[in-house]
Design an enzyme around this catalytic site. Sequence first.
Site, short mmCIF file in Angstrom:
data_model
loop_
_atom_site.label_atom_id
_atom_site.label_comp_id
_atom_site.label_asym_id
_atom_site.label_seq_id
_atom_site.Cartn_x
_atom_site.Cartn_y
_atom_site.Cartn_z
N SER A 63 3.20 8.09 -26.40
CA SER A 63 3.88 7.37 -25.57
C SER A 63 3.11 6.87 -24.49
O SER A 63 3.56 6.25 -23.25
CB SER A 63 4.77 8.57 -24.79
OG SER A 63 5.88 8.69 -25.64
N LYS A 66 3.78 3.31 -23.58
CA LYS A 66 4.92 2.95 -22.86
C LYS A 66 4.48 2.44 -21.56
O LYS A 66 4.79 1.36 -20.85
CB LYS A 66 5.75 3.93 -22.32
CG LYS A 66 6.62 4.71 -23.65
CD LYS A 66 7.06 5.94 -23.26
CE LYS A 66 7.77 6.71 -24.70
NZ LYS A 66 8.43 7.97 -24.35
N TYR A 190 8.81 -0.47 -31.52
CA TYR A 190 8.57 0.84 -30.77
C TYR A 190 8.11 1.61 -31.69
O TYR A 190 6.99 2.30 -30.89
CB TYR A 190 9.90 1.41 -30.05
CG TYR A 190 10.02 2.64 -29.51
CD1 TYR A 190 9.46 2.69 -28.29
CD2 TYR A 190 10.07 3.88 -30.13
CE1 TYR A 190 9.08 4.11 -27.85
CE2 TYR A 190 9.86 5.12 -29.83
CZ TYR A 190 9.54 5.30 -28.40
OH TYR A 190 9.11 6.34 -27.98
N TYR A 242 7.47 13.55 -18.21
CA TYR A 242 8.83 14.30 -18.42
C TYR A 242 9.37 15.52 -17.61
O TYR A 242 9.03 15.49 -16.58
CB TYR A 242 9.16 14.58 -19.99
CG TYR A 242 8.41 13.40 -20.90
CD1 TYR A 242 8.83 12.22 -20.79
CD2 TYR A 242 7.30 13.96 -21.54
CE1 TYR A 242 8.40 11.14 -21.76
CE2 TYR A 242 6.70 12.96 -22.54
CZ TYR A 242 7.08 11.57 -22.47
OH TYR A 242 6.50 10.62 -23.23
N VAL A 260 2.62 12.26 -27.45
CA VAL A 260 2.71 13.57 -28.46
C VAL A 260 1.47 13.67 -29.36
O VAL A 260 1.17 14.56 -30.38
CB VAL A 260 3.98 13.71 -28.98
CG1 VAL A 260 5.05 14.20 -28.23
CG2 VAL A 260 4.34 12.46 -29.90
N1 GLN Z 1 7.00 7.98 -30.65
C1 GLN Z 1 7.26 9.31 -30.07
C2 GLN Z 1 8.72 9.35 -29.95
O1 GLN Z 1 9.45 8.38 -29.81
C3 GLN Z 1 6.57 9.27 -28.65
C4 GLN Z 1 6.86 10.57 -27.92
C5 GLN Z 1 5.73 11.05 -26.80
O2 GLN Z 1 4.74 10.77 -26.96
N2 GLN Z 1 6.23 11.68 -25.86
O3 GLN Z 1 9.38 10.48 -30.24
#
Ligand code: GLN
Length: 307
Positions: A63, A66, A190, A242, A260
């Site tokens: 993530s 992003k 993505y 989050y 993650v």
């Molecule tokens: N690629 C992961 C997902 O879409 C990214 C989530 C994350 O890093 N928090 O679940």
Amino acid sequence: MDMDQLLAEVADDVRPSLGTGRVADYIPALARVPPNQFGMAIACLDGQHAAIGDAQTPFSIQSISKVFTLAMVLKAQGPRVWDRVGREPSGTPFNSIVQLEHEAGIPRNPLINAGAIVVTDHLIGNRTADQTVDNVTAFMQARSGSADVSVDREVAQSESDTGSRNRSLAHFMAAFSNLKNPVEQVLSAYFRQCALALTCEQLAQAGLFLANGGRDPRTDEQVITAEQCRRINAVMLTCGHYDGSGDFAFRVGFPGKSGVGGGILAVVPRQAAIAVWSPRLNRSGTSWTGSQALERLAARTGWSVFG
Ligand code: GLN
């Protein structure tokens, strides 16, 4: 301040926490990463840099990507993306679907999965997913100053194989006409942007423009405007972790974005960009030891956006 010494002290501070937390196992390829690794790198605007531990090992940025796709979309298309995605903290997990129905398919912010999927759709525009991924990869190579940044195909495939949750989010937004391209095309881009692999050293370099009013201090390129930069940092501070964003702001005190894969990119405006990586996560999907390390670094330096 001696950066090598600072990182050595921080690494000592957090060593006892290295066994705490759980790796992300919903993406099978991430569950296979040895969990007790720890790396940290800092790049300062004055050119100083330092690294410690596993800072040369590439990891899946997930993530954290992003933030970079948001920067790319703002650079290419200006503020129009804000018609399709909000900028309020969600207080819910990264892959939550609950708010989307109440809020008519407009995700709360661009750093939860739903919001990032919209940003990627916007970035794709009329192009193919492959062209878009090539573009994002080239952007990361340019920002990190490393030609060897690339997508880990195995991680991307592994996430796609188990991606029902993200497919649900995407189809739900498509039902509200908040996705312009086909779901599979958007998710194919993505999943690959999330599977970009960088080392802590590369990621700290890549984040420097966010600490420097949008200008890359290594190339002197104005990557995004100073105003866009402030806004990205604001969204990172309020939404970057989050349902753990408030706690991160409270404990660390500057913007950060977790993934993650166990990485965190942190931005100290006018000072430095810091990348930390340790795969075990807390309940919000932020690296346990990584966030401890940033908390210790903030305490030792006094760096904070809150004065
Ligand atoms: N690629 C992961 C997902 O879409 C990214 C989530 C994350 O890093 N928090 O679940």
